[in-house]
Design a protein around this motif. Structure first.
Motif, PDB file in Angstrom:
ATOM      1  N   THR A 139      -1.598  -5.144  -2.920  1.00 40.25           N
ATOM      2  CA  THR A 139      -2.235  -4.945  -1.622  1.00 40.25           C
ATOM      3  C   THR A 139      -3.449  -5.846  -1.478  1.00 40.25           C
ATOM      4  O   THR A 139      -3.621  -6.538  -0.457  1.00 40.25           O
ATOM      5  N   ASP A 156       0.829  -1.204   0.000  1.00 42.36           N
ATOM      6  CA  ASP A 156       0.000   0.000   0.000  1.00 42.36           C
ATOM      7  C   ASP A 156       0.864   1.255   0.000  1.00 42.36           C
ATOM      8  O   ASP A 156       0.576   2.227  -0.714  1.00 42.36           O
ATOM      9  N   MET A 207      -7.279  -0.300   4.639  1.00 39.29           N
ATOM     10  CA  MET A 207      -6.850  -0.550   3.263  1.00 39.29           C
ATOM     11  C   MET A 207      -8.011  -1.011   2.395  1.00 39.29           C
ATOM     12  O   MET A 207      -8.157  -0.557   1.240  1.00 39.29           O
TER      13      MET A 207
END
Length: 402
Positions: free
Chosen positions: A352, A344, A376
């Motif tokens: 990610t 990320d 995230m």
């Protein structure tokens, strides 16, 4: 003229920081965050979380968090998803045995029950659900034994009571009230001190340090960890192998604490822990409750690199670490989340998402309750390229993120 609603929270932080005459390093020190964290918040590589905003705001002269997030952002005070077992654990923690009778469980039985609960925590894919179901009974049994036993049996029972509180802290860390976490820390420390057992006291300090670090008191956490090392270190040469295990764990905790506050001295503490594990513990050694082992030392290296804002170093450290060698399902899933954090930071949404999927396959509850994983996923589900956004939305929904 720029529409204020279009300014990102990170840009607001930067403007307010400059207006206050603070460098990133100074603001980070005041707020208990790393300078890298402040940098990534400001440049948009990391979201401004509610917790970070609460730590930053007082030092920017902000009383209303809307001044950081902007008028287009709705803040929920219920930011953490609650596990269904939290209420049962809460009741167990606040049930005082005013009158008590009957025969207490033996210290040996309690040790077996505590060790079994920790084994469940480290081996189950749904560790929070399974341990959440065990904790109320475990807390009750250890509390009763500590009240009813005398002498050496009472001290042994108190050491197991401290372990039950530590497990409750691990369970509550991501989805319990902060007050409940402090309660487990305080009760665990009191039980360990009453047990008058060095390893129990050092482990209680280890757990206290994690909470101190989480609330921006990293320097205090390092002081307490230093006290614990002073207690344990003289006993390593002639004591049971557990002393070396605990001492290594204290150094690993110090390394991560330094990394979280942007102190590159983290690598010095990490190196001491690595040398202890390689020199003093068998190659295949795994701590029953701590999971201290050679693979865990490597896991901490990745975590330190990520928290120091160095994704390249994190990737280098992770290159030779086989995730399947990590002797804990829970820690393995968290390792995938740390690798996702590194991806990320590099602006690689596909990587990610892939790593978050690996974490989800390993332990769905880790993704469901991890603040970093949820942050995230939230951003991937809204901002990722169209080629991966649908997949991110699907994983976010499975994690309970709407």
């Amino acid at each position: 003229m720029t529409d204020q609603s279009e300014i990102t929270p990170g840009r607001r932080v930067e403007r307010l920081r400059r207006a206050a005459g603070l460098s990133r390093e100074r603001l980070a020190g005041l707020a208990g965050l790393s300078p890298t964290t402040i940098k990534f918040i400001e440049n948009g590589k990391r979201s401004l979380t509610l917790r970070a905003a609460q730590q930053i705001a007082p030092h920017l002269g902000i009383r209303d968090l809307g001044d950081l997030f902007g008028p287009a952002v709705t803040l929920s005070l219920d930011g953490r998803p609650a596990h269904p077992s939290v209420e049962d654990v809460r009741r167990a923690l606040t049930a005082w045995h005013v009158t008590i009778g009957g025969e207490p469980a033996s210290p040996d039985y309690l040790r077996g029950a505590v060790d079994s609960a920790w084994q469940t925590w480290h081996t189950s894919r749904h560790q929070r659900s399974e341990v959440g179901a065990l904790l109320p009974g475990l807390l009750d049994a250890t509390q009763r034994a500590a009240r009813l036993h005398n002498g050496a049996d009472r001290r042994r029972s108190l050491a197991m009571l401290a372990q039950a509180y530590h497990l409750a802290q691990a369970f509550l860390a991501w989805h319990g009230d902060r007050e409940l976490c402090w309660l487990t820390v305080d009760r665990g420390m009191t039980a360990a001190l009453d047990a008058d057992e060095p390893i129990a006291i050092a482990q209680a300090i280890w757990y206290a340090a994690h909470l101190l670090r989480a609330v921006g008191r990293g320097d205090e956490a390092l002081e307490r960890l230093g006290e614990a090392r002073t207690l344990i270190e003289p006993r390593v040469a002639d004591g049971p192998i557990e002393y070396a295990e605990v001492l290594a764990d204290l150094y690993l905790c110090a390394a991560l604490t330094r990394a979280r506050i942007g102190d590159h001295g983290a690598w010095s503490d990490w190196a001491v822990a690595r040398d202890l594990v390689h020199r003093s513990l068998p190659a295949d050694y795994v701590g029953l409750r701590t999971r201290v082992s050679r693979p865990l030392v490597d896991v901490y290296a990745v975590m330190c690199a990520v928290d120091l804002g160095d994704p390249d170093e994190a990737q280098r450290r992770a290159h030779s670490l086989d995730p399947m060698s990590i002797p804990s399902t829970e820690r393995r899933a968290r390792h995938y989340v740390e690798l996702a954090r590194g991806a990320d930071l590099e602006g690689a949404p596909e990587a990610t998402l892939h790593l978050l999927h690996r974490a989800d396959v390993t332990s769905p509850e880790t993704v469901q309750f991890s603040p970093a994983a949820r942050d995230m996923l939230t951003r991937l589900a809204t901002d990722a390229p169209a080629s991966v956004r649908a997949e991110a939305v699907d994983l976010a929904k499975r994690a309970g993120i709407t």
